[in-house]
Every structure is written in structure tokens, then in C-alpha cells.
Motif scaffolding. Structure first.
Motif, short mmCIF file in Angstrom:
data_model
loop_
_atom_site.label_atom_id
_atom_site.label_comp_id
_atom_site.label_asym_id
_atom_site.label_seq_id
_atom_site.Cartn_x
_atom_site.Cartn_y
_atom_site.Cartn_z
N GLY A 175 0.81 -1.21 0.00
CA GLY A 175 0.00 0.00 0.00
C GLY A 175 0.84 1.26 0.00
N LEU A 176 1.94 1.25 0.76
CA LEU A 176 2.81 2.42 0.80
C LEU A 176 3.58 2.61 -0.50
CD1 LEU A 176 4.21 2.10 4.43
CD2 LEU A 176 2.98 4.07 3.53
N LEU A 177 3.93 1.53 -1.17
CA LEU A 177 4.75 1.62 -2.38
C LEU A 177 3.91 1.74 -3.66
CD1 LEU A 177 7.35 -1.16 -1.49
CD2 LEU A 177 7.79 1.31 -1.60
N PHE A 178 2.60 1.59 -3.53
CA PHE A 178 1.76 1.46 -4.72
C PHE A 178 1.89 2.64 -5.67
CE2 PHE A 178 -2.34 1.96 -6.92
CZ PHE A 178 -2.38 0.75 -7.59
N TRP A 179 1.88 3.88 -5.14
CA TRP A 179 1.92 5.06 -6.01
C TRP A 179 3.26 5.80 -5.90
CZ3 TRP A 179 -2.36 4.33 -2.78
CH2 TRP A 179 -2.19 4.79 -1.48
N ARG A 180 4.30 5.10 -5.44
CA ARG A 180 5.64 5.70 -5.39
C ARG A 180 6.44 5.24 -6.60
NH1 ARG A 180 6.94 8.76 -0.66
NH2 ARG A 180 5.04 8.77 0.59
N ARG A 181 7.24 6.15 -7.14
CA ARG A 181 7.97 5.87 -8.37
C ARG A 181 9.45 6.26 -8.22
NH1 ARG A 181 3.79 3.83 -8.68
NH2 ARG A 181 2.17 3.97 -10.28
N GLY A 182 10.33 5.55 -8.94
CA GLY A 182 11.73 5.92 -9.03
C GLY A 182 12.53 5.51 -7.81
N ALA A 183 13.83 5.77 -7.90
CA ALA A 183 14.73 5.40 -6.81
C ALA A 183 14.45 6.19 -5.54
CB ALA A 183 16.19 5.62 -7.26
N GLU A 184 13.94 7.42 -5.71
CA GLU A 184 13.65 8.26 -4.54
C GLU A 184 12.25 8.04 -3.97
OE1 GLU A 184 14.40 12.27 -5.61
OE2 GLU A 184 16.56 11.98 -5.85
N LEU A 185 11.50 7.16 -4.59
CA LEU A 185 10.15 6.80 -4.14
C LEU A 185 9.26 8.03 -3.97
CD1 LEU A 185 11.03 4.04 -1.49
CD2 LEU A 185 10.21 3.71 -3.84
N VAL A 186 9.24 8.86 -4.99
CA VAL A 186 8.36 10.03 -4.97
C VAL A 186 6.97 9.62 -5.45
CG1 VAL A 186 10.24 11.65 -5.35
CG2 VAL A 186 9.05 10.67 -7.31
N PRO A 187 5.92 10.28 -4.98
CA PRO A 187 4.57 9.90 -5.40
C PRO A 187 4.30 10.23 -6.86
CG PRO A 187 4.50 11.88 -4.06
CD PRO A 187 5.92 11.39 -4.01
N ALA A 188 3.54 9.39 -7.50
CA ALA A 188 3.15 9.64 -8.89
C ALA A 188 2.17 10.80 -8.95
CB ALA A 188 2.53 8.37 -9.49
N GLY A 189 2.16 11.52 -10.07
CA GLY A 189 1.20 12.60 -10.25
C GLY A 189 1.86 13.96 -10.23
N PRO A 190 1.11 14.99 -10.64
CA PRO A 190 1.65 16.35 -10.69
C PRO A 190 1.86 16.95 -9.30
CG PRO A 190 -0.70 16.34 -11.18
CD PRO A 190 -0.29 14.91 -11.11
N THR A 191 2.59 18.06 -9.28
CA THR A 191 2.90 18.72 -8.00
C THR A 191 1.65 19.21 -7.28
OG1 THR A 191 5.03 19.45 -8.91
CG2 THR A 191 4.24 20.56 -6.93
N TRP A 192 0.67 19.70 -8.05
CA TRP A 192 -0.53 20.23 -7.41
C TRP A 192 -1.29 19.16 -6.66
CZ3 TRP A 192 -5.08 17.92 -8.46
CH2 TRP A 192 -5.23 17.24 -9.68
N LEU A 193 -1.14 17.89 -7.09
CA LEU A 193 -1.83 16.81 -6.39
C LEU A 193 -1.28 16.64 -4.98
CD1 LEU A 193 -3.85 14.50 -6.41
CD2 LEU A 193 -2.09 13.05 -7.45
N LEU A 194 0.03 16.75 -4.83
CA LEU A 194 0.63 16.66 -3.51
C LEU A 194 0.10 17.76 -2.60
CD1 LEU A 194 2.62 15.62 -1.41
CD2 LEU A 194 4.43 16.93 -2.56
N GLU A 195 0.01 18.97 -3.12
CA GLU A 195 -0.51 20.08 -2.32
C GLU A 195 -1.97 19.87 -1.95
OE1 GLU A 195 1.38 22.44 -0.98
OE2 GLU A 195 3.00 21.29 -1.92
N ALA A 196 -2.73 19.32 -2.89
CA ALA A 196 -4.15 19.05 -2.61
C ALA A 196 -4.28 18.00 -1.52
CB ALA A 196 -4.84 18.58 -3.89
N VAL A 197 -3.43 16.98 -1.56
CA VAL A 197 -3.47 15.93 -0.53
C VAL A 197 -3.10 16.51 0.83
CG1 VAL A 197 -2.41 13.78 0.24
CG2 VAL A 197 -3.06 14.06 -2.15
N ARG A 198 -2.12 17.40 0.85
CA ARG A 198 -1.74 18.03 2.12
C ARG A 198 -2.87 18.91 2.65
NH1 ARG A 198 4.39 19.64 0.24
NH2 ARG A 198 5.45 17.77 1.06
N ASP A 199 -3.56 19.61 1.76
CA ASP A 199 -4.70 20.42 2.19
C ASP A 199 -5.79 19.54 2.77
OD1 ASP A 199 -3.47 22.74 1.38
OD2 ASP A 199 -4.50 22.84 -0.56
N LEU A 200 -6.04 18.42 2.12
CA LEU A 200 -7.10 17.52 2.59
C LEU A 200 -6.74 16.89 3.92
CD1 LEU A 200 -9.79 16.13 2.11
CD2 LEU A 200 -8.60 14.42 0.70
#
Length: 255
Positions: free
Chosen positions: A54-79
Motif C-alpha cells: 500500500g505504501l509503495l503502490f503510487w511511489r515511483r523511481g529510486a527516490e520513491l516520490v509519489p506519482a502525479g503532478p505537484t498540485w496533487l501533492l498540495e491538494a493531498v496536504r490540504d485535505l
């Protein structure tokens, strides 16, 4: 409920359309059964593969950053902030003020008792389990304390479902009542989901947190209704005793 009077007084509430206690107890039992199952899976190590996936499902690359645009991360933090201590309690204070303004003291007392009790239950379970937070992915927001159950998930379920139950008591229409409750369920589930997305909780943490919080909200609705009613009626009796006879001021609170 009676109609607004010509003097401009708020409508007097003589009864409410709260969720049936047997329905609330049934919902609570289902939630707590789910909580017990998740807690058992965590204690026996059976939740490990699901938690990691579950934790790795939407993480990508060697740095395990979340998939999706930057605004999505901000929206998740707001939520996720809607389940944090500050915003969650600001919403709670506003709702309590609205209920008191509407002279719905019983609902206000029940809401306050539900939230306070839920915070105590969550804190005790966290201290008893003592599970550390996940470290397999980078955390995308600040988080401290123990991991199981998720405090955001537990407390947001308690607060938003309890608020929905309080306002549902104001409508005689079943469709309105269930719309409020379902909306609160969806919102609190979304808040729970963000904790995994941000990497600060295992999926089992948020599952147990949401199930425990929802279970407590429904349990309190069934069991704390009479004590809340007694407290509200005692306050009303005290106010009546302090009010001069024949006072018909528009600001005179109704039951």
C-alpha cells in the motif's frame, strides 16, 4: 419543530429525528469488529505485505516520490489538514457554536462528549500498541507520535460523523439525514487515505483508525444520548430559574 414566532425567536425544538439507537449500535458493532480484525492482523504480522504494498503502490523511481503532478501533492496536504488538530477543532468549535445558537443544547453536549471520549480512546490505544511509523518511504508531511491507530483517521471519523449525526437530527427527511452521514463518511475516509499517500501511516493504521473512530461515533450516539439530554435539561432548568417571570425577550433561549 415549531415555526418561527412573530417575535423573532428561534424555533423551539420539541423532538429530534436522530438515528435509531439499534441502527447506531449495529453500525458500531460492525466497525469495532473490523477494528479488532485489523488489530489482530497487525499483532500477528499478517498485515505486513499489504502495508508495504500500500505504501509503495503510487511511489515511483529510486527516490520513491509519489506519482502525479505537484498540485496533487498540495491538494493531498490540504485535505489531510482537515483531520489535523487545528482545523479539525476549529470546525468543531464552529459547529458547537451553531448548535448552541440554534438552542440545540442536547446535540451540542452529545457532540462534545463524543469527541472528548474519542480522543481519550484513541490516545489509550496508541499508548498500548506503541507501533512506530513506517520508514520504507519518505514522509511528505510532518508527523510524530505512535502510528497505530492513525489519529487523523480516528479523530476525523469521530468529529465529522458526529457532526453529521448532530445535524441529521434537525431534518425529518431520511434522505437528508443519510446524505449528511454518507458525506461525513466519505470525507473522513478521504482524510484517512491521505495519511498513507503521504507515507506517515501504514494502510492498517488508517483502516483501524477510521473503523475505530466511526465505531466510537455511532456507539456514542446510542449510549450518550440520555446523559446528554439530562445535562441539557439541567442547564435549561437552571436558566429558567434565573429568568424573571414573564420574560418574553426575543433572546430568551428555547428548549
Amino acid at each position: 419543530m415549531s415555526e418561527r414566532t412573530s417575535q423573532g425567536r428561534l424555533p423551539q425544538r420539541t423532538y429530534s429525528w436522530r438515528i435509531a439507537p439499534r441502527h447506531a449500535l449495529a453500525a458500531s458493532a460492525l466497525c469495532w469488529a473490523g477494528f479488532a480484525f485489523v488489530a489482530w492482523a497487525v499483532a500477528t504480522g499478517r498485515s505486513g505485505p499489504i502495508d508495504d504494498a500500500g505504501l509503495l503502490f503510487w511511489r515511483r523511481g529510486a527516490e520513491l516520490v509519489p506519482a502525479g503532478p505537484t498540485w496533487l501533492l498540495e491538494a493531498v496536504r490540504d485535505l489531510t489538514s482537515l483531520g489535523g488538530v487545528l482545523l479539525r477543532n476549529l470546525v468543531l468549535v464552529g459547529v458547537l457554536a451553531a448548535l448552541l445558537f440554534l438552542r440545540l443544547r442536547r446535540e451540542a453536549v452529545l457532540l462534545a462528549g463524543t469527541v472528548a471520549g474519542g480522543w481519550i480512546v484513541n490516545s489509550l490505544v496508541k499508548a498500548a500498541v506503541g507501533r512506530p511509523r513506517p520508514l520504507i518511504v519518505p514522509h511528505l508531511t510532518e508527523a510524530g507520535g505512535q502510528s497505530f491507530p492513525s489519529g487523523h483517521s480516528f479523530n476525523s471519523a469521530v468529529v465529522y460523523i458526529a457532526i453529521a449525526l448532530a445535524f441529521a437530527a434537525m431534518s425529518p427527511r431520511r434522505s437528508v439525514r443519510w446524505t449528511l452521514i454518507v458525506t461525513a463518511v466519505i470525507l473522513s475516509l478521504a482524510i484517512a487515505f491521505t495519511r498513507v499517500w503521504l507515507g506517515v501511516h501504514f494502510p492498517s493504521d488508517v483502516a483501524a483508525g477510521w473503523l475505530g473512530g466511526a465505531g466510537w461515533a455511532f456507539l456514542a450516539s446510542a449510549l450518550l444520548h440520555r446523559p446528554a439530554k439530562a445535562v441539557a435539561e439541567k442547564a435549561e432548568t437552571t436558566l429558567d430559574a434565573l429568568t424573571p417571570a414573564g420574560d418574553t425577550s426575543p433572546n430568551r433561549p428555547s428548549a
